[in-house]
Design a protein around this motif. Structure first.
Motif, short mmCIF file in Angstrom:
data_model
loop_
_atom_site.label_atom_id
_atom_site.label_comp_id
_atom_site.label_asym_id
_atom_site.label_seq_id
_atom_site.Cartn_x
_atom_site.Cartn_y
_atom_site.Cartn_z
N GLN A 67 -24.12 76.89 -58.14
CA GLN A 67 -23.43 76.30 -57.00
C GLN A 67 -23.42 77.24 -55.79
O GLN A 67 -23.57 78.45 -55.91
N TYR A 89 -24.07 73.50 -63.12
CA TYR A 89 -23.43 73.30 -61.82
C TYR A 89 -24.46 73.47 -60.71
O TYR A 89 -24.98 74.56 -60.48
N ASN A 91 -23.69 71.96 -57.60
CA ASN A 91 -22.94 71.51 -56.44
C ASN A 91 -23.04 72.48 -55.26
O ASN A 91 -23.34 73.66 -55.42
#
Length: 371
Positions: A67, A89, A91
């Motif tokens: 991320q 992850y 994001n």
């Protein structure tokens, strides 16, 4: 006597610290920038300004944090070695698309975050191999639509977030396989309608967020299966309380309010300031036209030349005009195609006979005159 014991303890502590530091630095070999914790099979590559995924991530990694980087694209086989991955992850990057097959080998994945990116569409079947996925976050992207059956393989999914996208509609049956889903977030989109039966299979759902869309009403029976619902958010939608189509929702909300469901009062009418659950049949007496029903084309409207004739079901022509045009006078029904052809061919045959007869008579007169 205490000296050797203290020395041994100190040696153990220092050894543990050295091993921990070595583990943390494992991914930094070969010029890598990520930190590893071998004891937890965890790799942290977050906030490193990465534009590509590092190539030296251990194959036994179970948690990979990518991320807050600058990833704008991913190779289709970026995670194919990481078959033991359980948490991923992605994001807060700049991803515009997900390649087809990128999650193909991640059958053990349980959590996937792809929030805060720039996704505009999803490939067909992109999640098909994620059979153990429990949590999927796709909020804060630019998704305008969803492929049909995109979630069909996610039978263990318990949490799905699609908030803050640009969804205008949902494919019919898009949630039908999500029988384990407990939380569904569809807030802050541009949804104008919910497909009939959209939530019928979500019998385990506890939280539903449909706020900040453009919903005017929902189909009859839309919420009937949501017996375990604990939280509902419906605010900031232009609920049309003048049409009797809102009565189902009003009665359902009133029933759930009596059962103690939270959020039932968040649905407010577009006009009048009333809560939807307060609407009566007298308030919503109008039998409004469904927004999906097309209205008739006014007389005199010009039809463009690009009209597809298969879509024209019937063109009404006054019967008497059609009959006069064809010279066919049978009053009870319009002539069929063979009848029309017979009328025309008969007319031509009569004309030909008259012409031949006239020619024969003239020939006889001419012959007699010479004689």
């Amino acid at each position: 006597m205490m000296g050797p014991v203290l020395a041994a303890c100190l040696l153990i502590i220092l050894s543990t610290a050295w091993i921990s530091q070595a583990n943390e630095a494992l991914c930094k070999k070969d010029g890598g920038v990520c930190s590893c914790n071998n004891n937890k099979n965890s790799v942290d590559c977050s906030s490193k300004k990465l534009t590509a995924i590092p190539s030296n991530i251990p194959a036994d990694t179970k948690k990979l944090d990518l991320q807050s980087n600058k990833l704008s694209s991913l190779p289709s086989k970026a995670f194919h070695r990481l078959t033991k991955l359980r948490l991923l992850y992605l994001n807060d990057n700049k991803l515009q698309t997900l390649p087809a097959g990128i999650f193909k080998e991640l059958k053990n994945l349980e959590t996937l975050w792809v929030t805060d990116n720039k996704l505009q569409a999803l490939p067909i079947g992109v999640f098909d191999q994620l059979v153990n996925l429990a949590e999927l976050r796709l909020d804060r992207n630019q998704l305008k639509s969803l492929p049909p059956r995109v979630f069909d393989s996610l039978t263990k999914l318990t949490y799905l977030s699609l908030g803050y996208n640009e969804l205008q509609s949902l494919p019919k049956g898009v949630f039908d396989k999500l029988t384990s889903l407990k939380e569904l977030r569809l807030y802050n989109n541009q949804l104008k309608r919910v497909p009939e039966g959209a939530f019928d299979k979500l019998t385990e759902l506890k939280t539903l967020k449909l706020d900040n869309n453009q919903l005017k009403r929902v189909p009859e029976g839309a919420f009937d299966s949501l017996e375990k619902l604990k939280m509902l958010q419906l605010q900031e939608n232009p609920w049309d309380c003048t049409c009797n189509g809102i009565i189902y929702m009003a009665k359902w909300l009133k029933k759930k309010a009596d059962e103690g469901l939270g959020g039932v009062d968040t649905a407010g009418c577009e006009k009048g300031g009333k809560a939807v659950l307060e609407i009566t049949e007298k308030d919503a007496a109008s039998d409004c036209v469904s927004p999906n029903t097309t209205t008739a084309i006014p007389i005199g409207t010009m039809t463009p030349a690009s009209v597809i004739y298969d879509d024209i079901h019937e063109i009404k022509v006054p019967q008497e005009n059609f009959q006069k045009f064809l010279g066919y006078q049978e009053p009870d029904h319009l002539p069929t195609q063979p009848q029309c052809l017979m009328s025309i061919s008969g007319y031509l045959g009569l004309m030909m006979s008259l012409m031949l007869t006239s020619a024969a008579i003239l020939y006889v007169f001419h012959f007699l005159k010479k004689a």
